[in-house]
Design a protein around this motif. Structure first.
Motif, PDB file in Angstrom:
ATOM      1  N   GLU C 235      56.441  43.092  44.470  1.00 43.71           N
ATOM      2  CA  GLU C 235      56.868  41.731  44.155  1.00 43.71           C
ATOM      3  C   GLU C 235      56.868  40.923  45.438  1.00 43.71           C
ATOM      4  OE1 GLU C 235      60.412  41.634  41.869  1.00 43.71           O
ATOM      5  OE2 GLU C 235      60.549  39.451  41.835  1.00 43.71           O
ATOM      6  N   ILE C 236      56.545  39.648  45.293  1.00 41.77           N
ATOM      7  CA  ILE C 236      56.549  38.790  46.477  1.00 41.77           C
ATOM      8  C   ILE C 236      56.934  37.389  46.041  1.00 41.77           C
ATOM      9  CG2 ILE C 236      54.109  38.148  46.331  1.00 41.77           C
ATOM     10  CD1 ILE C 236      53.901  38.571  49.295  1.00 41.77           C
ATOM     11  N   GLY C 237      57.765  36.736  46.832  1.00 42.69           N
ATOM     12  CA  GLY C 237      58.187  35.394  46.453  1.00 42.69           C
ATOM     13  C   GLY C 237      59.109  34.821  47.508  1.00 42.69           C
ATOM     14  N   THR C 238      59.611  33.624  47.272  1.00 42.64           N
ATOM     15  CA  THR C 238      60.559  33.057  48.220  1.00 42.64           C
ATOM     16  C   THR C 238      61.829  33.893  48.190  1.00 42.64           C
ATOM     17  OG1 THR C 238      61.561  31.623  46.585  1.00 42.64           O
ATOM     18  CG2 THR C 238      59.689  30.719  47.811  1.00 42.64           C
ATOM     19  N   ALA C 239      62.588  33.832  49.286  1.00 44.58           N
ATOM     20  CA  ALA C 239      63.784  34.666  49.380  1.00 44.58           C
ATOM     21  C   ALA C 239      64.724  34.387  48.216  1.00 44.58           C
ATOM     22  CB  ALA C 239      64.485  34.403  50.718  1.00 44.58           C
ATOM     23  N   ASP C 240      64.881  33.113  47.870  1.00 38.34           N
ATOM     24  CA  ASP C 240      65.783  32.777  46.771  1.00 38.34           C
ATOM     25  C   ASP C 240      65.283  33.330  45.453  1.00 38.34           C
ATOM     26  OD1 ASP C 240      67.847  31.488  48.034  1.00 38.34           O
ATOM     27  OD2 ASP C 240      66.704  29.604  48.206  1.00 38.34           O
ATOM     28  N   ALA C 241      63.978  33.176  45.211  1.00 36.03           N
ATOM     29  CA  ALA C 241      63.417  33.636  43.945  1.00 36.03           C
ATOM     30  C   ALA C 241      63.605  35.142  43.794  1.00 36.03           C
ATOM     31  CB  ALA C 241      61.937  33.255  43.862  1.00 36.03           C
ATOM     32  N   VAL C 242      63.264  35.894  44.854  1.00 36.90           N
ATOM     33  CA  VAL C 242      63.347  37.347  44.747  1.00 36.90           C
ATOM     34  C   VAL C 242      64.808  37.789  44.625  1.00 36.90           C
ATOM     35  CG1 VAL C 242      62.944  39.513  45.970  1.00 36.90           C
ATOM     36  CG2 VAL C 242      61.182  37.743  45.953  1.00 36.90           C
ATOM     37  N   TYR C 243      65.676  37.123  45.354  1.00 37.66           N
ATOM     38  CA  TYR C 243      67.075  37.551  45.383  1.00 37.66           C
ATOM     39  C   TYR C 243      67.813  37.130  44.109  1.00 37.66           C
ATOM     40  CZ  TYR C 243      71.538  38.696  47.618  1.00 37.66           C
ATOM     41  OH  TYR C 243      72.733  39.260  47.940  1.00 37.66           O
ATOM     42  N   ASN C 244      67.542  35.913  43.663  1.00 32.67           N
ATOM     43  CA  ASN C 244      68.307  35.406  42.527  1.00 32.67           C
ATOM     44  C   ASN C 244      67.610  35.612  41.186  1.00 32.67           C
ATOM     45  OD1 ASN C 244      70.416  34.496  44.183  1.00 32.67           O
ATOM     46  ND2 ASN C 244      69.251  32.630  44.673  1.00 32.67           N
ATOM     47  N   HIS C 245      66.281  35.645  41.196  1.00 30.21           N
ATOM     48  CA  HIS C 245      65.574  35.844  39.930  1.00 30.21           C
ATOM     49  C   HIS C 245      64.544  36.949  40.074  1.00 30.21           C
ATOM     50  CE1 HIS C 245      67.420  32.048  38.857  1.00 30.21           C
ATOM     51  NE2 HIS C 245      66.915  31.525  39.961  1.00 30.21           N
ATOM     52  N   PRO C 246      64.987  38.174  40.347  1.00 26.45           N
ATOM     53  CA  PRO C 246      64.020  39.254  40.546  1.00 26.45           C
ATOM     54  C   PRO C 246      63.278  39.549  39.252  1.00 26.45           C
ATOM     55  CG  PRO C 246      66.241  40.123  40.364  1.00 26.45           C
ATOM     56  CD  PRO C 246      66.370  38.637  40.413  1.00 26.45           C
ATOM     57  N   LYS C 283      48.118  52.896  34.585  1.00 25.93           N
ATOM     58  CA  LYS C 283      47.523  51.634  34.131  1.00 25.93           C
ATOM     59  C   LYS C 283      47.150  50.766  35.331  1.00 25.93           C
ATOM     60  CE  LYS C 283      49.899  51.395  29.720  1.00 25.93           C
ATOM     61  NZ  LYS C 283      51.220  51.029  29.240  1.00 25.93           N
ATOM     62  N   GLU C 284      46.123  49.942  35.119  1.00 23.00           N
ATOM     63  CA  GLU C 284      45.689  49.007  36.150  1.00 23.00           C
ATOM     64  C   GLU C 284      46.714  47.884  36.276  1.00 23.00           C
ATOM     65  OE1 GLU C 284      42.971  48.161  38.325  1.00 23.00           O
ATOM     66  OE2 GLU C 284      42.887  50.354  38.280  1.00 23.00           O
ATOM     67  N   ARG C 285      47.138  47.629  37.529  1.00 23.28           N
ATOM     68  CA  ARG C 285      48.078  46.521  37.698  1.00 23.28           C
ATOM     69  C   ARG C 285      47.576  45.601  38.792  1.00 23.28           C
ATOM     70  NH1 ARG C 285      51.480  50.449  35.989  1.00 23.28           N
ATOM     71  NH2 ARG C 285      52.974  49.793  34.391  1.00 23.28           N
ATOM     72  N   GLN C 286      47.868  44.318  38.625  1.00 25.58           N
ATOM     73  CA  GLN C 286      47.467  43.352  39.635  1.00 25.58           C
ATOM     74  C   GLN C 286      48.612  42.420  39.949  1.00 25.58           C
ATOM     75  OE1 GLN C 286      43.727  41.679  38.162  1.00 25.58           O
ATOM     76  NE2 GLN C 286      42.790  42.966  39.752  1.00 25.58           N
ATOM     77  N   MET C 287      48.537  41.793  41.131  1.00 24.96           N
ATOM     78  CA  MET C 287      49.553  40.815  41.471  1.00 24.96           C
ATOM     79  C   MET C 287      49.307  39.573  40.621  1.00 24.96           C
ATOM     80  SD  MET C 287      51.692  42.007  43.498  1.00 24.96           S
ATOM     81  CE  MET C 287      52.600  41.153  44.746  1.00 24.96           C
ATOM     82  N   VAL C 288      50.306  39.196  39.837  1.00 23.06           N
ATOM     83  CA  VAL C 288      50.172  38.039  38.971  1.00 23.06           C
ATOM     84  C   VAL C 288      51.250  37.024  39.341  1.00 23.06           C
ATOM     85  CG1 VAL C 288      50.057  37.267  36.580  1.00 23.06           C
ATOM     86  CG2 VAL C 288      49.422  39.604  37.157  1.00 23.06           C
ATOM     87  N   GLU C 289      50.845  35.775  39.388  1.00 24.75           N
ATOM     88  CA  GLU C 289      51.790  34.723  39.746  1.00 24.75           C
ATOM     89  C   GLU C 289      52.563  34.326  38.499  1.00 24.75           C
ATOM     90  OE1 GLU C 289      49.939  31.470  41.704  1.00 24.75           O
ATOM     91  OE2 GLU C 289      51.793  30.848  42.684  1.00 24.75           O
ATOM     92  N   ILE C 290      53.839  34.671  38.437  1.00 24.98           N
ATOM     93  CA  ILE C 290      54.640  34.354  37.259  1.00 24.98           C
ATOM     94  C   ILE C 290      55.173  32.928  37.367  1.00 24.98           C
ATOM     95  CG2 ILE C 290      56.666  35.031  35.910  1.00 24.98           C
ATOM     96  CD1 ILE C 290      54.552  37.168  35.838  1.00 24.98           C
ATOM     97  N   ASN C 291      55.736  32.641  38.533  1.00 27.08           N
ATOM     98  CA  ASN C 291      56.161  31.282  38.853  1.00 27.08           C
ATOM     99  C   ASN C 291      55.395  30.876  40.096  1.00 27.08           C
ATOM    100  OD1 ASN C 291      58.077  30.719  36.828  1.00 27.08           O
ATOM    101  ND2 ASN C 291      59.522  32.091  37.867  1.00 27.08           N
ATOM    102  N   PRO C 292      55.312  29.588  40.400  1.00 28.09           N
ATOM    103  CA  PRO C 292      54.570  29.203  41.609  1.00 28.09           C
ATOM    104  C   PRO C 292      55.108  29.950  42.826  1.00 28.09           C
ATOM    105  CG  PRO C 292      55.176  27.266  40.336  1.00 28.09           C
ATOM    106  CD  PRO C 292      55.809  28.434  39.657  1.00 28.09           C
ATOM    107  N   GLY C 293      54.239  30.702  43.483  1.00 26.52           N
ATOM    108  CA  GLY C 293      54.627  31.409  44.694  1.00 26.52           C
ATOM    109  C   GLY C 293      55.369  32.712  44.458  1.00 26.52           C
ATOM    110  N   HIS C 294      55.620  33.084  43.220  1.00 24.51           N
ATOM    111  CA  HIS C 294      56.364  34.300  42.906  1.00 24.51           C
ATOM    112  C   HIS C 294      55.457  35.268  42.147  1.00 24.51           C
ATOM    113  CE1 HIS C 294      60.500  36.045  41.475  1.00 24.51           C
ATOM    114  NE2 HIS C 294      59.747  36.920  42.070  1.00 24.51           N
TER     115      HIS C 294
END
Lengths: 343, 351, 311
Positions: C235-246, C283-294
């Motif tokens: 997972e990758i995202g802004t600190a707030d996004a990852v911390y508050n909305h993992p 299963k095949e997995r890819q990085m998918v952008e769920i929210n902008p930048g997340h």
């Protein structure tokens, strides 16, 4: 309580000068090791003893050339041969008298062989009338020379080989370690004999023979240390700062294994002295008239029953010197041990 | 009232070193009550580890403990014990969980046997019985498929599993006091959570008393009933867990609480304590914390503060509690905690 | 905050690093990892021991050789740099290590430790200039001048870590990899070191890769966070996004495990156990952008689940 209201004023935190103060005196690794070595009495005595012996061996070079100890007067062999130690003082066993096997009383050999009254040999003489004190001095010199030079070669070759092997790793390490294994499987005596054939015996070939087999242990130890140390963060830090491999070895690897290396040296020296003695005992050692402690012992060993002092004196020297190296090495090992550095 | 199982009185521990005498513990007194968890909080060098080593009789040879120091456990002073007396106490009545599961297990011994060993030694159990009990203990600390793993060696296990084994060994002889010295510091957070949960459950079942040594106030909040905060070889504040977290009085406790990020810590909101703990080779005169303390009073550098009573269970050694001291406003985050404390008090008095 | 596209300082493109490749004990320390670090930001990389986070840091600094993939620094491919170019690069990218005890050579005085980079890169013309630089660096990290002649073992953990920071700063780098710089330190000292690092970041316009296993400190210092497990970036995202909305269950598990210095919160905290089987189902997995930048590593089915969660 003598406190008054002025004491209850907020003054706040002090500056970093006070906050980061270190009370312990600054102490380098070597000072710290010396401090701990001093706690070990045996090691300190050994250190002084060795210092004295080395100084004695060195200074004696100028006072008493080898020639003087090797030469003898063939006309007077009958007068001077096999004289027991005589101190000139009435000390039992050190008065020039000896009890031959089977006799009940000891005889004054000096008197019976008509040695001039003014002459006495503090450690006695050998079977052709040479002063044993001089012979032992010269023998000690040769033995120490052989051991120290051989150890020094061990040090140079072993450390360089070990660091290179451990640092490079991979196939280089593999090849270098196989070479060590092959070399260590060849018996020492074969190497000595072959070197004797090529170089014609003598001190040089003994030094080379001891050095050629002795560095293997050092190289193994240094390689193992290198393998551990090269994963240390400070080595990685130096690498990431762009330090060259050679500088990393000089600045980071070798200083941090200095303790191990020094202890290894302290253990190699007595081994080399002993090995030299063994070689002399089987006639692969120094050639007469040159004496080493080993050759003195082996030359006199056939007469052990009659003239025990001729064996015991060089043997005692050999044992004392070796023991001092071993005890000092032990003390140094404890002094360098990081586990003890907590106190 | 409470029933102390262990009383530590006027404990001093000095270490003789080449550079002088290090005063590692300078007059520490506390009680451990039956069935409670007492957390001792402090930085490295605060003396918390020396305290536990003293409690286990494991101090280094150069440690000096003056005669008026007393550790009273079951009507005897542990400091008078001989080494052979200690061996019947250690691992039996008082057991310890060490920080590093990598080094506290014997790599050449099967884990089952390591758990059984204290039983054989202290309970005179037969080997088969002890191993049976070891299996139960392994199940108790949540090691899956214990039967298959009883003959494993430590290196075959992960760090978290190993620490479970260490807990099982400590619990084997059913000790009355369990000393845990930073038991989770070397572990990952998820593993830490598991081990802490395990310790809580086990304490409920066995009713043993725990001394929990840590530098992490987050862990303390979840584990402890009472907390003692140590600094420079002394306890500076002690109280119940709520008192320490919501009504802290010592500026050092404030500093510790403020230096931890909480859920609402905004950028720039982390307040560190400046400087480094003092060198106990030359402990400073007066309050040892004064030089790092933004609320230091002039008297702090002259005279050591005594313990001031905050409540029956809560004491703090700071001159700020003296009636002559000026009223200070603590950092914002501490004010918030105080506000919460007042709410709690009101709710309590209403109920 | 960022109105124009920020400049990428470090780019990892499908990086792989396998130990013992092809053998039975193959370890995929870095398994197809891609992410960018923008200039001037703090990128936090979080994961447990064995997640590959440390290996990534060391691979970027060229202490390990990647198996495949690319590392770009300042637009330049540094994956296979050699000799002169490598030492140029190493002046720009530096490292702060985890164990302040092991990262300082105990045989060297603090002055020489800090000056190591100055000596190697010949940044001082003479001894006086060298001493002045060391003095300045000691000041920067809050140590006294008489500390220069002492040896590392005389310092406390926090002081040692500050010496390590001074050593890294000596070559005036643009980018610093901080590999668990606070894990070995007491909590109170952690705050000190983190605050110092933040201060230095603004003063020297540094970019950090901050590696840690403690999400709470990482959240505090980082702009963006990446979460790793078993060599994969989950997972990758802004600190707030990852911390508050993992999004990823592993991130949720990590977050639930952090102890908070509040007895009331602690008494209610429930640790969420993570079931790692979702990573090993093949299963095949890819990085998918769920929210902008997340972004999150997911299959197409999981993507819809994650998107639904967000509503």
């Amino acid at each position: 309580m003598a406190a008054n209201t002025q004491d209850f004023v907020i003054v706040g935190a002090q500056d970093s000068e006070a906050n980061e103060h270190i009370a312990k005196p600054a102490l380098s690794f070597w000072q710290d090791a010396w401090r701990r070595l001093k706690l070990n009495k045996l090691a300190v005595i050994s250190l002084w003893f060795l210092a004295f012996i080395l100084a004695f061996a060195f200074v004696s070079n100028f006072v008493m050339p080898q020639q003087q100890a090797n030469s003898f007067n063939s006309d007077k062999v009958g007068v001077y041969k096999n004289l027991p130690p005589k101190s000139g003082l009435p000390i039992p066993g050190w008065s020039g008298q000896i009890k031959a096997p089977g006799d009940t009383t000891s005889t004054d050999v000096y008197a019976s062989q008509n040695v001039p009254k003014s002459e006495k040999f503090i450690l006695g003489t050998d079977n052709i009338g040479r002063s044993l004190a001089k012979r032992v001095t010269v023998g000690l010199r040769i033995s120490l020379l052989v051991a120290l030079v051989a150890t020094f070669i061990d040090l140079l070759v072993g450390v360089a080989y070990g660091v290179l092997s451990g640092w490079k790793g991979g196939w280089v390490d593999n090849v270098m370690q196989r070479i060590i294994e092959i070399l260590s499987s060849v018996p020492n005596l074969i190497i000595v004999t072959m070197l004797g054939l090529v170089l014609g015996g003598g001190v040089l070939s003994i030094i080379l023979a001891i050095a050629m087999t002795g560095w293997l242990g050092m190289a193994r130890q240094v390689r193992n240390m290198t393998l551990t140390l090269k994963e240390r963060d400070y080595v990685l830090a130096a690498k990431s700062l762009g330090e060259s491999s050679f500088k990393i070895a000089i600045k980071h690897l070798i200083p941090n294994m200095a303790g191990t290396i020094i202890v290894q040296i302290m253990m190699t020296v007595p081994t080399a002295i002993m090995f030299e003695a063994v070689l002399s005992a089987i006639n692969l050692g120094v050639k007469p008239p040159t004496a080493s402690l080993g050759s003195l012992i082996s030359d006199a060993s056939s007469m052990l029953q009659f003239y025990p002092y001729q064996v015991l004196i060089p043997s005692a020297m050999l044992v004392l010197v070796s023991l001092a190296f071993i005890l000092l090495g032990d003390g140094l090992r404890d002094a360098f041990d990081p586990r003890a550095s907590e106190d | 009232m409470s029933n102390p199982i262990l009383k530590v009185e006027n404990l001093h521990v000095n270490f003789n070193t080449y550079a002088g005498t290090v005063q590692a513990i300078r007059d520490v007194s506390f009680d451990l009550n039956q069935g409670e968890t007492l957390a001792i909080v402090g930085e490295s060098g605060s003396g918390k580890s020396v305290t536990t080593k003293t409690l286990m009789g494991l101090n280094a040879k150069n440690a000096l403990i003056p005669d008026n120091s007393r550790l009273i456990f079951k009507d005897r002073n542990l400091l008078d014990l001989t080494e052979s007396d200690w061996q019947s106490v250690r691992g039996n009545e008082i057991a310890m969980i060490f920080q590093d599961p990598m080094t506290s297990l014997d790599p050449t011994m099967k884990i089952g046997m390591q758990i059984a060993e204290p039983l054989i030694k202290h309970r005179n159990m037969k080997k088969e019985d002890a191993l049976k009990r070891a299996l139960e203990l392994m199940k108790g600390v949540g090691i899956p498929d214990s039967e298959e793993h009883i003959n494993d060696y430590p290196h075959q296990w992960s760090g978290g599993m190993r620490q479970r084994a260490v807990v099982a060994i400590a619990l084997a002889a059913d000790p009355e006091i369990l000393i845990a010295d930073e038991p989770t510091t070397a572990l990952d957070v998820t593993i830490q959570a598991q081990i802490l949960n395990l310790m809580k459950t086990l304490q409920k079942d066995t009713g043993s008393s725990i001394i929990f040594i840590t530098h992490d106030l987050g862990v303390v909040a979840g584990m402890a009933n009472r907390v003692a905060v140590m600094y420079a070889g002394k306890i500076v504040e002690y109280g119940t867990v709520d008192e320490i977290f919501f009504n802290p009085q010592h500026p050092y406790t404030w500093g510790l609480l403020n230096s931890m990020p909480t859920t609402d810590t905004q950028q720039g909101g982390l307040q560190a304590i400046p400087g480094t703990p003092p060198d106990l080779l030359e402990p400073p005169k007066g309050d040892a914390f004064a030089s790092r303390n933004a609320y230091a009073l002039a008297i702090d550098s002259k005279e050591e503060p005594p313990f001031f009573r905050v409540s029956d269970t809560h004491y703090a050694a700071t001159w700020l509690l003296d009636e002559r001291a000026p009223k200070v406003t603590p950092p914002v985050k501490i004010q918030k905690r105080w506000a919460h404390w007042r709410e709690m008090q009101e709710q309590e008095s209403q109920a | 905050m960022m109105d124009e596209t920020p400049k990428k300082l470090v780019e990892l493109k499908d990086l792989q690093l396998y130990f013992n490749q092809g053998k039975s004990n193959e370890v995929r320390a870095i398994d197809h990892v891609s992410f960018d670090i923008y200039e001037g930001e703090v990128f936090g990389l979080v994961g447990e021991s064995g997640s590959g986070k440390t290996t990534i840091g060391r691979a970027i600094l060229k202490l390990y050789e990647p198996t495949a993939g690319q590392i770009l620094f300042d637009g330049q491919d540094v994956t296979h740099l050699k000799h002169k170019h490598l030492s140029e690069f190493r002046k720009d990218a530096q490292m702060i290590f985890q164990d302040p005890q092991a990262s300082l050579n105990g045989r060297m005085k603090v002055r020489d430790i800090i000056a190591e980079g100055i000596d190697i890169n010949k940044l001082a013309k003479n001894k006086a200039e060298r001493d002045a630089k060391v003095q300045h660096l000691l000041d920067l990290v809050g140590l006294n001048k008489d500390h220069a002649t002492r040896y590392p073992h005389e310092f406390s953990g926090g002081q040692r870590q500050r010496i390590g920071i001074a050593r890294a700063l000596a070559v005036d780098p643009k980018f610093i990899i901080a590999d668990e710089p606070i894990s070995a330190l007491d909590v109170s000292i952690q705050a000190q070191v983190v605050n110092l690092m933040k201060e230095l970041q603004t003063e020297h316009s540094l970019t950090y890769l901050f590696i840690a296993h403690d999400l709470s400190m990482v959240k505090y210092i980082s702009d963006r966070i990446g979460v790793m497990h078993w060599g994969k970036l989950l997972e990758i995202g802004t600190a707030d996004a990852v911390y508050n909305h993992p999004l990823h269950p592993y991130t949720k598990s990590l977050l639930s495990a952090i102890p908070v210095p509040d007895p009331e919160v602690e008494s209610m905290r429930q640790h969420i156990e993570y079931d790692a089987s979702i990573e090993t189902d093949g299963k095949e997995r890819q990085m998918v952008e769920i929210n902008p930048g997340h972004f999150v590593l997911a299959t197409p089915e999981e993507v819809s689940v994650y998107k639904n969660q967000q509503k």
